[in-house]
Scaffold this motif. Structure first.
Motif, mmCIF file in Angstrom:
data_model
loop_
_atom_site.group_PDB
_atom_site.id
_atom_site.type_symbol
_atom_site.label_atom_id
_atom_site.label_comp_id
_atom_site.label_asym_id
_atom_site.label_seq_id
_atom_site.Cartn_x
_atom_site.Cartn_y
_atom_site.Cartn_z
ATOM 1 N N PRO A 72 0.819 -1.112 -0.017
ATOM 2 C CA PRO A 72 0.023 0.039 0.046
ATOM 3 C C PRO A 72 0.722 1.231 -0.069
ATOM 4 N N VAL A 73 1.972 1.240 0.740
ATOM 5 C CA VAL A 73 2.737 2.465 0.842
ATOM 6 C C VAL A 73 3.345 2.782 -0.402
ATOM 7 N N ALA A 74 3.994 1.534 -0.872
ATOM 8 C CA ALA A 74 4.870 1.896 -2.475
ATOM 9 C C ALA A 74 3.611 2.365 -3.449
ATOM 10 N N THR A 75 2.435 1.662 -3.376
ATOM 11 C CA THR A 75 1.442 2.096 -4.460
ATOM 12 C C THR A 75 1.162 3.590 -4.272
ATOM 13 N N GLY A 76 0.915 4.075 -2.996
ATOM 14 C CA GLY A 76 0.800 5.487 -2.960
ATOM 15 C C GLY A 76 1.854 6.142 -3.266
ATOM 16 N N TYR A 77 3.011 5.726 -3.147
ATOM 17 C CA TYR A 77 4.351 6.384 -3.516
ATOM 18 C C TYR A 77 4.418 6.457 -4.955
ATOM 19 N N SER A 78 4.119 5.578 -5.507
ATOM 20 C CA SER A 78 4.189 5.418 -7.188
ATOM 21 C C SER A 78 3.285 6.505 -7.838
ATOM 22 N N LYS A 79 2.337 6.828 -7.031
ATOM 23 C CA LYS A 79 1.365 7.828 -7.393
ATOM 24 C C LYS A 79 1.681 9.298 -7.618
ATOM 25 N N SER A 213 7.960 -0.064 -5.353
ATOM 26 C CA SER A 213 7.083 0.677 -6.422
ATOM 27 C C SER A 213 7.437 0.456 -7.804
ATOM 28 N N LEU A 214 8.770 -0.104 -7.994
ATOM 29 C CA LEU A 214 8.988 -0.324 -9.257
ATOM 30 C C LEU A 214 9.009 -1.919 -9.823
ATOM 31 N N HIS A 215 8.177 -2.449 -9.153
ATOM 32 C CA HIS A 215 7.855 -3.811 -9.147
ATOM 33 C C HIS A 215 6.195 -4.280 -8.657
ATOM 34 N N LEU A 216 5.625 -3.228 -8.681
ATOM 35 C CA LEU A 216 4.255 -3.360 -8.156
ATOM 36 C C LEU A 216 3.555 -4.413 -9.281
ATOM 37 N N GLY A 217 2.842 -5.218 -8.280
ATOM 38 C CA GLY A 217 1.890 -6.595 -9.128
ATOM 39 C C GLY A 217 2.841 -7.664 -9.216
ATOM 40 N N GLU A 218 4.051 -7.772 -9.413
ATOM 41 C CA GLU A 218 4.619 -9.044 -9.701
ATOM 42 C C GLU A 218 4.594 -10.066 -8.420
ATOM 43 N N TYR A 219 4.527 -9.646 -7.178
ATOM 44 C CA TYR A 219 4.316 -10.345 -6.170
ATOM 45 C C TYR A 219 3.061 -11.045 -6.173
ATOM 46 N N ASP A 220 2.092 -10.313 -6.279
ATOM 47 C CA ASP A 220 0.871 -10.912 -6.359
ATOM 48 C C ASP A 220 0.524 -11.807 -7.522
ATOM 49 N N GLN A 221 1.127 -11.525 -8.644
ATOM 50 C CA GLN A 221 1.016 -12.276 -9.788
ATOM 51 C C GLN A 221 1.532 -13.636 -9.809
#
Length: 251
Positions: A72-79, A213-221
């Protein structure tokens, strides 16, 4: 400068490196490491996992930390920050680790690589504005070179020990975890902000969030593609480690 408690330095190591092991790199989901069968004759089968129940418990804690805090923190940071700026920040922190990589190359007998890593550090620090730009790769065709103490110990014939999942650090082995901690302590010893008690934790947190933030989504995928995420990440760790070392040996 007064010496920092060892616990504080270890905490910094965990924060700096947790993402690299938790999310495992840019192309993790594309690799075929979701089944133990794919590793029947590979490196995974050669490293014992005698404390699997403990490892699974720590893996679950790391997973909760990533999902509830880091992501969540990284997602907000990426925005807030564009990808280009986040890439520059990542380059800056990577550049700080080059002296340690150079020493590891030297200890592994990779003398040419050791010189190239030092060249990268000098070029990126001077021409790349303290490492914000990877001038060495883009202008001088000197790509990043991997070298860790874990690889150095392997070169010296020291075995893995057994597989472990460390809190925040994630998948590793006894040998590689030791190397990771020592490498991180070595880097922390010469960081420009090491005289300040608050800055190291603030900047380490920024580095961790920035990298995530540079790898968002990869973990969940990767988790969604695997029947047993624990096995998938264990196999993925050894596959990435094998690729990195094979690449280093063929250079």
């Amino acid at each position: 400068m007064q010496p920092k408690p060892i616990f504080a330095l270890l905490l910094r190591c965990c924060l700096m490196l947790c993402v690299s092991f938790l999310i495992g790199g840019g192309n993790a989901a594309a690799n075929d490491f979701l089944s133990d069968d794919a590793y029947a004759n590979g490196e995974t089968a050669q490293v014992a996992d005698p404390i699997e129940p403990v490892n699974r418990a720590i893996f679950t804690l790391n997973d909760k930390f990533y999902i509830w805090v880091l992501d969540p923190v990284a997602t907000g940071y990426s925005k807030v920050l564009p990808a280009d700026i986040r890439g520059c920040i990542g380059n800056f922190f990577y550049n700080l680790g080059e002296p340690v990589r150079s020493v590891n190359c030297l200890l592994q007998g990779r003398f040419r690589d050791s010189g190239l890593v030092l060249s990268r550090f000098a070029l990126n620090t001077i021409c790349g504005v303290f490492g914000l730009a990877d001038t060495a790769a883009h202008e001088f065709a000197i790509p990043p070179i991997s070298a860790t103490l874990g690889e150095t110990l392997a070169t010296w014939g020291i075995g893995d020990g057994f597989y472990v999942v460390a809190p925040l650090l994630g998948p590793s082995t006894v040998r590689d975890l030791t190397g990771t901690v020592v490498d991180s302590l070595a880097m922390a010893s010469y960081y420009p902000w090491s005289d300040d008690e608050l800055s190291p934790y603030t900047l380490t947190g920024v580095n961790t969030v920035n990298r995530t933030s540079l790898h968002l989504g990869e973990y969940d995928q990767l988790k969604s593609l695997s029947f047993d995420p624990y096995i998938a990440f264990r196999n993925g760790y050894f596959q990435m480690r094998s690729k990195t070392r094979n690449h280093s040996q063929t250079k």
